[in-house]
Design a protein around this motif. Structure first.
Motif: not given
Length: 138
Positions: A50-52, A54-56, A98-99, A102-103, A105-106
């Motif tokens: 679930y982590l985008a 770009w966040v990773d 924030g979640i 993130n989601l 963008t996934v």
């Protein structure tokens, strides 16, 4: 809320707003703690998916390492709702925002983002109910 003599609202768990407050406070205490703990156990889901990307790329370490940090934050947010729901509800709402970012963008997780938007609105409702249920200071 029902009114007592004067202008102070009745603070009772038997009223519909009192029960709504109790249900939402319980939800936003238990769910973040359980989801936070599961970031370490991964019984419910493989959380790093679930982590985008770009966040990773922004956070140090692996996606799994990032999820451990997320888990700690979620546990703390649940505990904050338990002890200070007027503050904790806003913290949970901000965390859910924030979640959602993130989601969105996934690919393929828009349905989860929509569900989390519903939870964000419920957290804001808890904040409002918590305001109405705060202890009266004399």
């Amino acid at each position: 809320m029902t009114q007592t003599s004067g202008t102070a609202p009745a603070r009772t768990w038997s009223s519909p707003p009192g029960r709504a407050f109790l249900m939402l406070r319980t939800l936003f205490t238990v769910a973040p703690i359980l989801f936070g703990l599961d970031k370490f156990a991964e019984v419910m889901v493989d959380w790093p998916i679930y982590l985008a990307p770009w966040v990773d790329d922004l956070v140090p370490g692996s996606a799994s390492d990032a999820m451990y940090v997320v888990g700690v934050i979620e546990i703390l947010a649940g505990l904050l709702v338990a002890v200070a729901p007027r503050i904790g509800a806003y913290v949970v709402a901000a965390w859910l925002a924030g979640i959602i970012v993130n989601l969105l963008t996934v690919p393929d997780y828009y349905d989860v983002a929509l569900r989390d938007f519903g939870l964000l609105v419920a957290a804001l409702a808890l904040a409002q109910l918590a305001e109405a249920h705060r202890p009266v200071r004399r």
